[in-house]
Design a protein around this motif. Structure first.
Motif, PDB file in Angstrom:
ATOM      1  N   VAL A 114      11.051  25.796  -0.927  1.00  0.00           N
ATOM      2  CA  VAL A 114      10.085  25.174  -0.004  1.00  0.00           C
ATOM      3  C   VAL A 114       8.664  25.473  -0.466  1.00  0.00           C
ATOM      4  O   VAL A 114       7.764  24.624  -0.390  1.00  0.00           O
ATOM      5  CB  VAL A 114      10.302  25.670   1.436  1.00  0.00           C
ATOM      6  N   LYS A 115       8.455  26.650  -0.972  1.00  0.00           N
ATOM      7  CA  LYS A 115       7.124  27.065  -1.408  1.00  0.00           C
ATOM      8  C   LYS A 115       6.722  26.405  -2.727  1.00  0.00           C
ATOM      9  O   LYS A 115       5.568  25.975  -2.896  1.00  0.00           O
ATOM     10  CB  LYS A 115       7.098  28.590  -1.562  1.00  0.00           C
ATOM     11  N   GLU A 116       7.660  26.296  -3.673  1.00  0.00           N
ATOM     12  CA  GLU A 116       7.286  25.909  -5.039  1.00  0.00           C
ATOM     13  C   GLU A 116       7.532  24.441  -5.371  1.00  0.00           C
ATOM     14  O   GLU A 116       6.938  23.917  -6.302  1.00  0.00           O
ATOM     15  CB  GLU A 116       8.033  26.797  -6.039  1.00  0.00           C
ATOM     16  N   ASP A 117       8.426  23.765  -4.640  1.00  0.00           N
ATOM     17  CA  ASP A 117       8.699  22.359  -4.933  1.00  0.00           C
ATOM     18  C   ASP A 117       7.587  21.503  -4.330  1.00  0.00           C
ATOM     19  O   ASP A 117       7.310  21.571  -3.133  1.00  0.00           O
ATOM     20  CB  ASP A 117      10.059  21.962  -4.343  1.00  0.00           C
ATOM     21  N   ASP A 118       6.956  20.665  -5.142  1.00  0.00           N
ATOM     22  CA  ASP A 118       5.838  19.840  -4.669  1.00  0.00           C
ATOM     23  C   ASP A 118       6.286  18.660  -3.813  1.00  0.00           C
ATOM     24  O   ASP A 118       5.484  18.082  -3.081  1.00  0.00           O
ATOM     25  CB  ASP A 118       5.039  19.296  -5.864  1.00  0.00           C
ATOM     26  N   SER A 119       7.540  18.277  -3.932  1.00  0.00           N
ATOM     27  CA  SER A 119       8.027  17.109  -3.193  1.00  0.00           C
ATOM     28  C   SER A 119       8.200  17.429  -1.710  1.00  0.00           C
ATOM     29  O   SER A 119       8.993  18.293  -1.334  1.00  0.00           O
ATOM     30  CB  SER A 119       9.362  16.640  -3.780  1.00  0.00           C
ATOM     31  N   ILE A 120       7.447  16.724  -0.865  1.00  0.00           N
ATOM     32  CA  ILE A 120       7.544  16.950   0.585  1.00  0.00           C
ATOM     33  C   ILE A 120       8.933  16.560   1.091  1.00  0.00           C
ATOM     34  O   ILE A 120       9.507  17.238   1.957  1.00  0.00           O
ATOM     35  CB  ILE A 120       6.457  16.144   1.329  1.00  0.00           C
ATOM     36  N   GLU A 121       9.490  15.481   0.545  1.00  0.00           N
ATOM     37  CA  GLU A 121      10.833  15.074   0.961  1.00  0.00           C
ATOM     38  C   GLU A 121      11.851  16.162   0.661  1.00  0.00           C
ATOM     39  O   GLU A 121      12.744  16.439   1.474  1.00  0.00           O
ATOM     40  CB  GLU A 121      11.240  13.787   0.242  1.00  0.00           C
ATOM     41  N   ASN A 122      11.723  16.776  -0.507  1.00  0.00           N
ATOM     42  CA  ASN A 122      12.647  17.861  -0.856  1.00  0.00           C
ATOM     43  C   ASN A 122      12.470  19.054   0.090  1.00  0.00           C
ATOM     44  O   ASN A 122      13.446  19.691   0.494  1.00  0.00           O
ATOM     45  CB  ASN A 122      12.438  18.306  -2.305  1.00  0.00           C
ATOM     46  N   LYS A 123      11.224  19.348   0.420  1.00  0.00           N
ATOM     47  CA  LYS A 123      10.975  20.462   1.357  1.00  0.00           C
ATOM     48  C   LYS A 123      11.713  20.228   2.678  1.00  0.00           C
ATOM     49  O   LYS A 123      12.328  21.135   3.244  1.00  0.00           O
ATOM     50  CB  LYS A 123       9.465  20.607   1.626  1.00  0.00           C
ATOM     51  N   ILE A 124      11.632  18.986   3.158  1.00  0.00           N
ATOM     52  CA  ILE A 124      12.313  18.642   4.416  1.00  0.00           C
ATOM     53  C   ILE A 124      13.826  18.825   4.263  1.00  0.00           C
ATOM     54  O   ILE A 124      14.492  19.370   5.153  1.00  0.00           O
ATOM     55  CB  ILE A 124      11.971  17.195   4.835  1.00  0.00           C
ATOM     56  N   LYS A 125      14.373  18.378   3.137  1.00  0.00           N
ATOM     57  CA  LYS A 125      15.816  18.525   2.898  1.00  0.00           C
ATOM     58  C   LYS A 125      16.223  19.999   2.901  1.00  0.00           C
ATOM     59  O   LYS A 125      17.237  20.371   3.498  1.00  0.00           O
ATOM     60  CB  LYS A 125      16.196  17.884   1.564  1.00  0.00           C
ATOM     61  N   TYR A 126      15.429  20.830   2.209  1.00  0.00           N
ATOM     62  CA  TYR A 126      15.756  22.265   2.158  1.00  0.00           C
ATOM     63  C   TYR A 126      15.769  22.877   3.576  1.00  0.00           C
ATOM     64  O   TYR A 126      16.673  23.628   3.937  1.00  0.00           O
ATOM     65  CB  TYR A 126      14.735  23.031   1.312  1.00  0.00           C
ATOM     66  N   LEU A 127      14.744  22.508   4.351  1.00  0.00           N
ATOM     67  CA  LEU A 127      14.624  23.087   5.697  1.00  0.00           C
ATOM     68  C   LEU A 127      15.751  22.609   6.619  1.00  0.00           C
ATOM     69  O   LEU A 127      16.273  23.389   7.429  1.00  0.00           O
ATOM     70  CB  LEU A 127      13.260  22.732   6.292  1.00  0.00           C
ATOM     71  N   LYS A 128      16.120  21.345   6.504  1.00  0.00           N
ATOM     72  CA  LYS A 128      17.213  20.836   7.335  1.00  0.00           C
ATOM     73  C   LYS A 128      18.537  21.503   6.971  1.00  0.00           C
ATOM     74  O   LYS A 128      19.359  21.802   7.838  1.00  0.00           O
ATOM     75  CB  LYS A 128      17.322  19.314   7.194  1.00  0.00           C
ATOM     76  N   GLU A 129      18.714  21.742   5.678  1.00  0.00           N
ATOM     77  CA  GLU A 129      19.922  22.443   5.243  1.00  0.00           C
ATOM     78  C   GLU A 129      19.931  23.875   5.767  1.00  0.00           C
ATOM     79  O   GLU A 129      20.953  24.386   6.243  1.00  0.00           O
ATOM     80  CB  GLU A 129      19.999  22.436   3.712  1.00  0.00           C
TER      81      GLU A 129
END
Length: 860
Positions: A569-584
């Motif tokens: 969440v901290k290092e990936d620049d993709s906001i969509e990926n951040k959302i996926k990580y958090l939902k998981e």
């Protein structure tokens, strides 16, 4: 258009599109032989703009068709939306209004009905007019000319046109001649035309110079034959370009100025930007080429630039330009290049010489050179590669060509043949690619020991190639060889600078061995290898590690997984990926940690979703750009559309959502992905049901799926019947000693049948087959019925022991055939099944399959 009557033919030919017609005798003979006298119902004249397609079609109609009187009606419709006036003093490209281009089916139907003398019928509803049109083409002697089909992109029209094939089976005087810059895959007989012969082109130039409507062109008349021939060759002997030369001379331009026009532009002395140059391009080149070139995708444009660069800078010593040549200048394999070359051929942008070389006109080269802004850059790279290859610095060598040929074995799954071929090649050339390919083939053949040795040799010859290492590790990941795989992976990581594909392979081996602590230690070591310049590699590896830890949650090792999620969440620049990580992470909290209050995570998710929502308008702009610009990219457009549908505000962004859904459905429709349309529509029903465009695409998808399913089922039935028919003919031929015996047998029972079959044979292109091949399935049924009633031939052939069994099978076959034929012809059955439900078609498939089995039993 004014209707005229010449001898017996009513027609609507337009005004003559030429001052005088020159040449094309061989092509006219081809059209006569194949379309008029041959078995085909449709032929197409293909070629670039200005080559003389319309003129040839017109001349053929006027000088042959009308004078022959063989047809009752000649219907001419054109989809031409621009014409080029070579003698105009101002704008030479003239836009014209054209309804046929926009409503091709309706216009063709209405023009035919009007020409046939039933103007009052034009007031009837469309479906009635369509039905009446079909009756006309079934019965009347009618010749259609469909001009400039390249401008029609309506797939329904070409489906409609293919139905003529069915009508032509009963009406040999139903014929269609089309013209197109782009080859449409509808014609049985495509005729590709090039420039005129040198003699005819010269005659045309001199005639136009002497008979021009404004003044005689002394510049041409008084010049030497050599000078005039040079001028003709400069324009590729293209008729419109020859008219263009005369038109420019009338306007007072010199040969030098005309040559500059034909180089791609009239004058660029004060043009400051590439865009200005493009705007000043010669109108004749724009007319001939612009639409066709701009329809090419990026890869095809690149290859075209490479081909033109090679032609422009070609010396007498250079080898012919072929697909193998182009492999030297691109990253495409032969399969991809074949697709690209086919597209260029279809667009009439290149041609093929007698020896298989790719050739191209001078005007086409000039267009590419002037039109593409990056042409100089591409040409420079091509020449650099060419010089390097001449100096033996680089080359797509014999190994590349050998590996292309090896695909013949691999495509046929002949791995043993591939292995032998590779072993023989290695005896002549020692190359890492050959060892790598041999090792892969031996892996398929379960020759693991031999494969291991060849992988080892390949890595010795090319130690940094990650693909070799990856395939070797993959082979060794068998249960009893995983420690070997670990040792290979450790070497591979060092040699490939910790390539992520190898790193992911490596930690997964420990996962399969259930050595989780070692896995984590090794993963940390690998992470430490990725510095700030390799952030993308670090993110990719972290994702893999996180996925592994997610599967290990059952082992109560939750902290590491949570730490990895936070790190991503901290290092990936993709906001969509951040959302996926958090939902998981939220799911893990609930499922494994039994934490049901996730306010912090929810807050972060909302924060990131709001960031995306605030950017929705930019996404819409990007999506529209990728669907409508020159750089259109439907894959990117689809991804953006999905993003808009996922993150739009359901209350305020409804128009954005509708736009995105329309784009998504339209792209799926262009790809004919009807199933995907249904799924997408159902997924976004809230939006789709409120949009007529979406509902229309959805309805069409449902209709197309049903039609395709019906078509496939009817095709199965047809295949069963065709195979049965073929087997029955073989049975009859075997049963009778010769043709005379068979004819006598049929003549005694129905003399008209033999006469009919002989007539069919005389009309057929292939007229040397047994007479039974010219019968219908219904007539075959009659022959079998006679054999059943009078079984002497069966008795003589099979003997007493088999006769009763054979008679019983024949009786069953005849009974089955009654369902699929009538006495005269078998078309009635096919038109009937087209109206059947899915359940009825399934029953017919079973029945016709049973029929084929019975017929096969006869021949056994």
């Amino acid at each position: 258009m004014k209707e005229l009557t010449y001898t017996k033919t009513t027609h609507n030919l337009p005004n003559q599109p030429y001052m005088k017609f020159f040449g094309r005798e061989n092509t006219i003979s081809k059209i006569k032989d194949e379309l008029i006298e041959g078995g085909t119902y449709i032929a197409s004249i293909d070629g670039i703009g200005g080559i003389g397609k319309t003129a040839l079609a017109y001349y053929f109609c006027k000088e042959y068709l009308l004078k022959s009187g063989d047809f009752s009606y000649l219907v001419w419709v054109t989809a031409k939306n621009t014409v080029f006036d070579a003698f105009a003093t101002d704008n030479q490209i003239i836009n014209i209004k054209n309804e046929f281009k926009d409503k091709p089916i309706e216009i063709l139907i209405d023009e035919t009905i009007r020409l046939a003398g039933f103007p009052e019928f034009l007031k009837h509803p469309f479906l009635e007019r369509k039905s009446f049109f079909e009756e006309i083409v079934k019965d009347e002697k009618i010749f259609f000319v469909l001009d400039n089909l390249e401008t029609i992109n309506n797939p329904d029209f070409f489906t409609f046109l293919r139905k003529f094939n069915k009508y032509s089976r009963n009406n040999r005087y139903l014929k269609v001649l089309t013209t197109s810059r782009k080859r449409k895959k509808i014609a049985d007989f495509p005729i590709e035309i090039q420039g005129l012969s040198l003699t005819k082109a010269y005659d045309m130039l001199i005639w136009l110079a002497e008979n021009n409507r404004e003044k005689r062109i002394l510049e041409i008349i008084n010049s030497s034959e050599k000078m005039n021939l040079k001028l003709i060759e400069r324009v590729g002997k293209i008729p419109l370009a020859i008219e263009f030369i005369i038109g420019q001379l009338i306007r007072g331009k010199s040969r030098g100025q005309i040559f500059q026009e034909l180089e791609g532009y009239p004058s660029i002395e004060d043009a400051k930007t590439p865009k200005e140059k493009k705007q000043r391009m010669s109108e004749i080149i724009l007319f001939s080429f612009k639409d066709m070139y701009e329809s090419l995708n990026t890869d095809t444009q690149l290859i075209f630039k490479i081909i033109t660069s090679l032609h422009r800078n070609r010396s007498k010593k250079d080898e012919p330009i072929t697909i193998e040549t182009l492999m030297n200048y691109s990253n495409f394999d032969s399969g991809k290049l074949e697709q690209i070359i086919d597209e260029l051929y279809a667009n009439q942008l290149i041609a093929e010489s007698a020896n298989g070389e790719i050739i191209i006109s001078k005007m086409a080269i000039n267009f590419a050179k002037q039109h593409y802004i990056d042409y100089d850059e591409i040409e420079n790279k091509v020449l650099g590669l060419k010089n390097a290859m001449l100096n033996k610095e680089i080359s797509k060598d014999k190994v590349d060509l050998f590996l292309e040929r090896l695909k013949i074995y691999l495509n046929d799954l002949d791995y043993k043949g591939a292995e032998n071929s590779l072993i023989n090649a290695i005896e002549r050339i020692e190359d890492y690619r050959l060892y790598h390919e041999l090792a892969k083939v031996q892996t398929v053949l379960y020759l693991y020991s031999k494969a291991s040795e060849n992988f080892r040799r390949a890595t010795e010859l090319n130690p940094t190639n990650k693909n070799i290492w990856f395939d070797w590790i993959k082979m060794e990941q068998r249960p009893k060889r995983r420690q070997v795989a670990i040792n290979i992976a450790i070497n591979a990581l060092k040699e490939t600078s910790y390539d992520t594909s190898i790193a992911k392979q490596y930690i997964n081996i420990y996962k399969y061995l259930k050595r989780f602590e070692i896995l984590r230690e090794e993963a940390k070591k690998i992470i430490s290898q990725y510095n700030n310049e390799r952030i993308a590699d670090k993110i990719e590896f972290l994702r893999e590690w996180k996925s592994i830890e997610l599967t290990l949650l059952v082992h109560k090792e939750k902290n590491i997984y949570l730490q990895l999620v936070d790190k991503l969440v901290k290092e990936d620049d993709s906001i969509e990926n951040k959302i996926k990580y958090l939902k998981e992470k939220k799911k893990v909290h609930t499922k494994y940690l039994k934490i049901f209050s996730n306010d912090k995570i929810n807050s972060k998710i909302r924060l990131y979703e709001n960031k995306i929502k605030n950017s929705i308008n930019y996404f819409v702009k990007d999506m529209n750009y990728y669907t409508s610009s020159k750089d259109r990219d439907y894959e990117k457009a689809k991804k953006i559309a999905k993003k808009i549908l996922t993150y739009s505000d359901k209350d305020t962004d409804i128009e954005y959502e509708k736009n995105a859904l329309r784009v998504l459905l339209q792209i799926h429709a262009s790809e004919r992905d009807w199933e995907r349309i249904l799924i997408t529509f159902e997924d976004h029903k809230r939006i789709a049901l409120n949009d007529e465009n979406c509902k229309s695409v959805y309805a069409k998808a449902k209709k197309m799926i049903a039609e395709e399913e019906q078509e496939n089922m009817i095709q199965k039935i047809t295949t069963h019947l065709i195979n049965s028919e073929e087997q029955l003919r073989i049975f009859v031929i075997e049963l009778f000693e010769n043709d005379i015996t068979f004819e006598d047998f049929v003549n005694k029972r129905n003399s008209k049948l033999v006469s009919k079959w002989e007539y069919n044979r005389n009309r057929a292109l292939k007229n040397d087959l047994h007479l039974i091949y010219y019968s219908s399935l219904g007539e075959m049924k009659k022959v079998l019925n006679w054999l059943w009633l009078e079984h002497n031939f069966i008795l003589n052939y099979f003997g007493n022991s088999k006769t009763n069994e054979i008679k019983l099978i024949i009786k069953q076959v005849v009974k089955n055939l009654k369902e699929y034929t009538i006495d005269e012809r078998n078309e009635t059955f096919h038109s009937r099944v087209a109206k059947y439900s899915k359940e009825q078609l399934n029953e017919v498939i079973v029945d016709t399959s049973r029929l084929f089995s019975l017929v096969k039993k006869l021949n056994e």
